[in-house]
Design an enzyme around this catalytic site. Structure first.
Site, PDB file in Angstrom:
ATOM      1  N   TRP A  99       2.502   4.895  -0.153  1.00 29.23           N
ATOM      2  CA  TRP A  99       2.795   4.827  -1.590  1.00 29.23           C
ATOM      3  C   TRP A  99       1.818   5.702  -2.378  1.00 29.23           C
ATOM      4  O   TRP A  99       2.187   6.296  -3.389  1.00 29.23           O
ATOM      5  CB  TRP A  99       2.699   3.379  -2.061  1.00 29.23           C
ATOM      6  CG  TRP A  99       2.756   3.246  -3.564  1.00 29.23           C
ATOM      7  CD1 TRP A  99       3.873   3.206  -4.341  1.00 29.23           C
ATOM      8  CD2 TRP A  99       1.657   3.147  -4.463  1.00 29.23           C
ATOM      9  NE1 TRP A  99       3.526   3.083  -5.672  1.00 29.23           N
ATOM     10  CE2 TRP A  99       2.175   3.045  -5.775  1.00 29.23           C
ATOM     11  CE3 TRP A  99       0.259   3.123  -4.291  1.00 29.23           C
ATOM     12  CZ2 TRP A  99       1.360   2.924  -6.901  1.00 29.23           C
ATOM     13  CZ3 TRP A  99      -0.547   3.005  -5.413  1.00 29.23           C
ATOM     14  CH2 TRP A  99       0.007   2.920  -6.694  1.00 29.23           C
ATOM     15  N   HIS A 100       0.585   5.808  -1.898  1.00 30.32           N
ATOM     16  CA  HIS A 100      -0.405   6.599  -2.623  1.00 30.32           C
ATOM     17  C   HIS A 100      -0.080   8.090  -2.610  1.00 30.32           C
ATOM     18  O   HIS A 100      -0.458   8.806  -3.541  1.00 30.32           O
ATOM     19  CB  HIS A 100      -1.798   6.388  -2.015  1.00 30.32           C
ATOM     20  CG  HIS A 100      -2.453   5.110  -2.447  1.00 30.32           C
ATOM     21  ND1 HIS A 100      -2.240   3.917  -1.812  1.00 30.32           N
ATOM     22  CD2 HIS A 100      -3.306   4.840  -3.475  1.00 30.32           C
ATOM     23  CE1 HIS A 100      -2.948   2.962  -2.411  1.00 30.32           C
ATOM     24  NE2 HIS A 100      -3.589   3.495  -3.426  1.00 30.32           N
ATOM     25  N   GLY A 101       0.575   8.573  -1.590  1.00 32.07           N
ATOM     26  CA  GLY A 101       0.888   9.988  -1.561  1.00 32.07           C
ATOM     27  C   GLY A 101       1.657  10.390  -0.324  1.00 32.07           C
ATOM     28  O   GLY A 101       1.585   9.734   0.725  1.00 32.07           O
TER      29      GLY A 101
END
Length: 472
Positions: A320-322
């Site tokens: 989700w962060h990247g």
């Protein structure tokens, strides 16, 4: 526009509060909504349409889910709503990664890669999509009443103080505040103080350390000392940058009489990895627990399935962060640590002595942050190689000439500030306000203002640095 910029501090913020407090109380959500949309449009006007579309869609879907009878139809409506909002996130955030991964595989086979134009990730998309997911699921579960006021709901989605990088505020947490907020001078003053503290964390500490970290991660051949300096520097920079942003967001909300949930609680003072995730990015941790880990089965299906669920939750949380393999590794790393901790406690072992536990935790966290910061897997492996291959314990000339003494001093001060709460009541300025003497109470109020003025001076002499979490 970022909080730590002259445009925000001297243009947007005075305009917002002037119009907000001139607006009759029953219409202030309108002011929040339209000025927050203007705040977002400052970056890209075209992506404001996406935010509005997601807002309209989730408001409508939640109404349909609420009216549907319990059973298959209600479940299908929820599934449809989740698929649509998550598809929006998947397209804008992961399409580039998917095509690049496919093209790398095709190229390795000697075939011609597909043509592709890079997609721009709308700022804040990751956060307001998670808000949408939590709202739809909560309405489906019946844990929050569906909103029947579009302006109030749209204001919740768009509140500028949390729109770009959180905290991840659930509708239930501010539902009452959206309907009726009581403004007082005390709330406004405490919110302003909280904002100034976050500003100091960001500008005085995180932004001062940032150039040194950037230099280390750009070195082609860092020494052992270089690599550890960069890893420790980023560990401090990330905390003061993101915790500073969260403090500013919570403070701005409090100035408008909203009560946002806390997002950090001295996470680097934790004694184990489970406690760390109860204290770090707390709104994301709760989201992953309540909407992913528990939905996967949590710890209800035996120890092996529990470990798998922990790994899956953290890998998804990392991704989700990247859209990068480094984030998948980071998520797998933390999922493995959580599984090991659970296995350790499940075998009947008690908690480690605090000092030992904190040292091991911080070593594990620093190792994880290296992958989190690296541009790609190759860069991360290069940093790990430098950190764990015996080499020079002196800073290389390539780094030394680019780092100023204030950056080293700032790292030391940052580390002291992190561990200062352990002294508790031993220092007068760490005691609760009602137990301070008059002199310390005055300092409690005046110190953030002095730091804010110093931060403004530094901001004038250097360019504003975007918050690290803006990229996610």
């Amino acid at each position: 526009m970022i909080f730590a910029s002259f445009e925000f501090l001297f243009l947007f913020l005075p305009l917002f509060f002037t119009l907000y407090f001139l607006t009759p109380a029953r219409h202030r959500n309108w002011t929040i909504l339209f000025l927050s949309w203007g705040f977002y449009a400052w970056w890209r006007v075209d992506f404001l349409g996406l935010l509005i579309a997601v807002t309209v869609f989730t408001f409508t879907m939640a109404r349909l889910i609420d009216r549907a009878p319990t059973g298959p139809r209600k479940n299908r409506l929820l599934a449809f709503g989740l698929v649509v909002v998550l598809s929006v996130l998947a397209y804008f955030k992961y399409a580039n990664f998917g095509v690049q991964t496919f093209n790398d595989a095709v190229t390795a086979l000697g075939l011609t890669p597909s043509a592709w134009s890079e997609i721009i990730l709308p700022i804040g998309l990751s956060f307001y999509v998670l808000q949408s997911v939590s709202y739809l699921v909560d309405v489906w579960r019946g844990t929050v009443p569906v909103s029947r006021n579009f302006i109030a709901y749209a204001a919740y989605k768009a509140i500028f103080s949390q729109l770009i990088a959180g905290p991840i505020v659930r509708y239930a947490e501010i539902e009452d505040d959206l309907k009726n907020r009581v403004h007082t001078l005390e709330k406004f003053g405490l919110g302003a103080r909280r904002f100034m503290i976050g500003f100091c964390m960001k500008v005085l500490i995180a932004d001062t350390i940032s150039p040194m970290v950037d230099v280390v991660y750009a070195l082609p051949d860092p020494s052992m000392a270089d690599a550890w300096a960069g890893a420790l520097g980023y560990t401090l920079q990330l905390f003061f940058d993101f915790a500073g942003y969260s403090a500013m967001a919570i403070g701005l909300a409090q100035m408008c009489a909203f009560r946002f949930p806390e997002n950090f609680n001295n996470p680097y003072l934790s004694g184990n990895i489970q406690e760390f995730w109860q204290r770090w990015h707390m709104t994301l941790s709760r989201f992953l627990r309540d909407y992913l880990y528990i939905s996967l089965g949590g710890n209800r299906k035996g120890p092996v399935r529990t470990y798998v669920n922990l790994l899956m939750t953290m890998v998804i949380g990392g991704f989700w962060h990247g859209a990068n393999w480094t984030f998948i590794f980071w998520g797998f790393w933390h999922g493995s640590l959580l599984a090991l901790h659970r296995a350790w406690r499940g075998a009947g072992h008690g908690p480690m002595p605090y000092v030992l536990g904190n040292i091991l935790l911080m070593l594990a966290v620093v190792i994880g942050w290296v992958a989190f910061r690296a541009h790609d897997v190759t860069s991360a492996l290069a940093m790990y190689g430098a950190m764990f291959t015996p080499g020079s314990l002196r800073i290389s000339d390539a780094l030394a000439w680019q780092v100023t003494p204030d950056q080293w001093w700032c790292m030391l001060i940052a580390a002291v500030l992190i561990y200062l709460p352990l002294l508790g009541d031993r220092l007068p300025f760490l005691r609760p306000v009602d137990r301070m003497g008059a002199v310390w109470r005055y300092g409690w109020a005046a110190a953030p203002l002095a730091g804010f003025v110093l931060g403004m001076t530094l901001l004038y002499s250097r360019a504003a640095v975007p918050f690290l979490y803006f990229q996610f």
